[in-house]
Design a protein around this motif. Structure first.
Motif, PDB file in Angstrom:
ATOM      1  N   PRO A 118     -38.284 -18.462  47.201  1.00  0.00           N
ATOM      2  CA  PRO A 118     -38.248 -19.898  47.512  1.00  0.00           C
ATOM      3  C   PRO A 118     -38.969 -20.787  46.502  1.00  0.00           C
ATOM      4  O   PRO A 118     -39.165 -21.968  46.750  1.00  0.00           O
ATOM      5  N   GLY A 119     -39.396 -20.208  45.382  1.00  0.00           N
ATOM      6  CA  GLY A 119     -40.035 -21.003  44.342  1.00  0.00           C
ATOM      7  C   GLY A 119     -41.544 -20.902  44.293  1.00  0.00           C
ATOM      8  O   GLY A 119     -42.190 -21.611  43.518  1.00  0.00           O
ATOM      9  N   VAL A 152     -39.480 -27.302  35.734  1.00  0.00           N
ATOM     10  CA  VAL A 152     -38.559 -26.252  36.190  1.00  0.00           C
ATOM     11  C   VAL A 152     -37.146 -26.810  36.315  1.00  0.00           C
ATOM     12  O   VAL A 152     -36.937 -27.885  36.888  1.00  0.00           O
ATOM     13  N   LYS A 153     -36.186 -26.063  35.797  1.00  0.00           N
ATOM     14  CA  LYS A 153     -34.772 -26.359  36.020  1.00  0.00           C
ATOM     15  C   LYS A 153     -34.189 -25.200  36.830  1.00  0.00           C
ATOM     16  O   LYS A 153     -34.282 -24.045  36.406  1.00  0.00           O
ATOM     17  N   ALA A 154     -33.620 -25.520  37.982  1.00  0.00           N
ATOM     18  CA  ALA A 154     -33.120 -24.484  38.891  1.00  0.00           C
ATOM     19  C   ALA A 154     -31.595 -24.500  38.922  1.00  0.00           C
ATOM     20  O   ALA A 154     -30.975 -25.566  38.968  1.00  0.00           O
ATOM     21  N   PHE A 155     -31.007 -23.294  38.916  1.00  0.00           N
ATOM     22  CA  PHE A 155     -29.554 -23.162  38.871  1.00  0.00           C
ATOM     23  C   PHE A 155     -29.075 -22.138  39.894  1.00  0.00           C
ATOM     24  O   PHE A 155     -29.742 -21.118  40.124  1.00  0.00           O
ATOM     25  N   VAL A 156     -27.908 -22.417  40.474  1.00  0.00           N
ATOM     26  CA  VAL A 156     -27.229 -21.425  41.304  1.00  0.00           C
ATOM     27  C   VAL A 156     -26.512 -20.477  40.355  1.00  0.00           C
ATOM     28  O   VAL A 156     -25.529 -20.853  39.702  1.00  0.00           O
ATOM     29  N   GLU A 169     -40.790 -29.915  44.160  1.00  0.00           N
ATOM     30  CA  GLU A 169     -41.111 -31.304  44.504  1.00  0.00           C
ATOM     31  C   GLU A 169     -42.426 -31.379  45.275  1.00  0.00           C
ATOM     32  O   GLU A 169     -43.282 -32.224  44.993  1.00  0.00           O
ATOM     33  N   THR A 170     -42.594 -30.471  46.241  1.00  0.00           N
ATOM     34  CA  THR A 170     -43.824 -30.458  47.039  1.00  0.00           C
ATOM     35  C   THR A 170     -45.043 -30.203  46.168  1.00  0.00           C
ATOM     36  O   THR A 170     -46.096 -30.824  46.352  1.00  0.00           O
TER      37      THR A 170
END
Length: 426
Positions: free
Chosen positions: A211-212, A253-257, A246-247
């Motif tokens: 979850p990051g 960070v760049k997040a990708f599916v 964000e929290t």
């Protein structure tokens, strides 16, 4: 045999609650202190749990002192085992986890909580449950039967405010502090971030990032200046990564599916999104999908079939191969799991060294966990380079109680020394 010998340890909750401190925020430890002081009055305790720092970004909170207790209740609430495990880790009880509640209970009444070990309790039970059950703590009722069971729509929110879990861990979470300052995280997961040791301006890939939690740890370690690519397979998981970023106030960070098994392609020259060409990243974190058998407490034995257990290593091997390919020569690859099986841990290290002549095993420092298991394919020189978190004691490296009373976990670190041909062992 190895798994069954650990069952007693796995069935118990860790002895510590761990928070990761966000280096990008201004954290005040006095907030935790004051929160626990309020709880101590509720429990009539003259002392609060000990608070200490392993490093500036890792806080350890111990159990309430021995002898801390609350008066038990004659009213029994039944919850599912997942909820029961969360209670033993210091959580309140949320409405979806409640299975049974007596009809005569009143709001704010003290109730004893039991986990349904058989999985046979039907939702909405009114009578006393006579199946196999485990006492997990005592709390105060915050929702009545009609709110929990009489609506067609599933109720949400805190159904029972926990006073004291049977584990004596404090009931606490990151919401006691301003948003983004603290994150509940298992100790070995934090150690995995320390092993990666993210630096500003490094190009880092987090292959299975949801979850990051580890992703944001790497970002915070780099003062939010690394270039981090975070991948996971579903939109829901990637949305969670973005929410965690964000929290935590993370922007690098760049997040990708994307399926990380396919994250390598030499037909691509664009480094802005996956797939990536060879030799792209300074560091790669592969916190691999695994059987999860290191999670604690496990209130019932895993029913995972041998075939299912064997299946994880094939996914892990595909991911590992992709990780090696996108890693720069001289770059570091950190492999971790939250399981205890040899196949997914020491066995993966053995397989990797046999099939990738271009990598070498290096010490997974800083060391907090014990060495790898003996007699499963690694030499003593190799065993001392990895970290295994569990109840085992090994003269190769003594560890503190914190590392033995956490979840089961494994960490190995590799360096890519050349672009030699990769053997076809995937």
């Amino acid at each position: 045999m190895f798994l069954s010998s650990l069952q007693s340890w796995l069935s118990k909750a860790p002895n510590y609650t761990i928070f990761r401190v966000n280096k990008l925020a201004n954290f005040d430890c006095n907030i935790l202190q004051k929160f626990l002081e309020v709880q101590s009055k509720e429990l009539n305790s003259s002392a609060i749990p000990k608070i200490s720092f392993v490093k500036p970004d890792c806080i350890v909170i111990e159990q309430w002192p021995e002898g801390t207790a609350v008066e038990r209740s004659s009213s029994e609430v039944i919850v599912d085992t997942m909820c029961g495990a969360a209670v033993l880790r210091g959580s309140h009880i949320y409405a979806p986890g409640v299975l049974g509640l007596p009809t005569n209970c009143k709001l704010d009444e003290k109730v004893d909580i039991y986990a349904d070990l058989d999985g046979q309790c039907k939702r909405g039970l009114k009578l006393k449950y006579d199946g196999s059950k485990l006492y997990v703590g005592t709390g105060q009722l915050k929702m009545l039967r009609y709110e929990l069971f009489d609506n067609e729509i599933q109720a949400y929110g805190v159904a029972i405010h926990m006073l004291l879990p049977a584990s004596r861990l404090p009931v606490i979470n990151e919401t006691v502090c301003p948003k983004g300052q603290l994150l509940l995280q298992n100790f070995p997961s934090i150690v995995a971030g320390w092993v990666v040791d993210a630096k500003p301006y490094e190009h880092i890939l987090d292959m299975c990032a949801a979850p990051g939690n580890k992703t944001t740890h790497l970002a915070e370690m780099s003062d939010d200046k690394a270039h981090i690519m975070a991948l996971d397979k579903t939109e829901q998981k990637v949305a969670k990564i973005k929410q965690t970023c964000e929290t935590q106030g993370v922007t690098c960070v760049k997040a990708f599916v994307f399926d990380s098994r396919k994250c390598h392609s030499d037909e691509i020259t664009d480094l802005k999104s996956p797939p990536f060409p060879s030799n792209t990243f300074d560091k790669v974190l592969l916190d691999a999908p695994c059987s999860g058998l290191g999670q604690r407490p496990q209130l019932k034995e895993s029913k995972m079939s041998p075939k299912m257990l064997q299946s994880y290593k094939f996914v892990q091997r595909k991911l590992f191969g992709a990780a090696v390919r996108v890693l720069k020569v001289g770059g570091k690859l950190v492999y971790s799991t939250c399981t205890i099986t040899v196949n997914e841990n020491e066995g993966m290290v053995t397989w990797a060294l046999e099939n990738f002549p271009c990598i070498q095993l290096i010490p997974a420092e800083p060391f907090y966990g014990g060495p790898g298991l003996p007699d499963v394919g690694l030499s003593d020189e190799q065993r001392i380079m990895v970290q295994r978190f569990g109840p085992e004691e090994d003269p190769l490296r003594k560890v503190e109680d914190l590392s033995q009373n956490t979840i089961g976990f494994f960490i190995a670190s590799f360096i890519k020394v050349s672009d030699h041909k990769i053997n076809s062992g995937e």
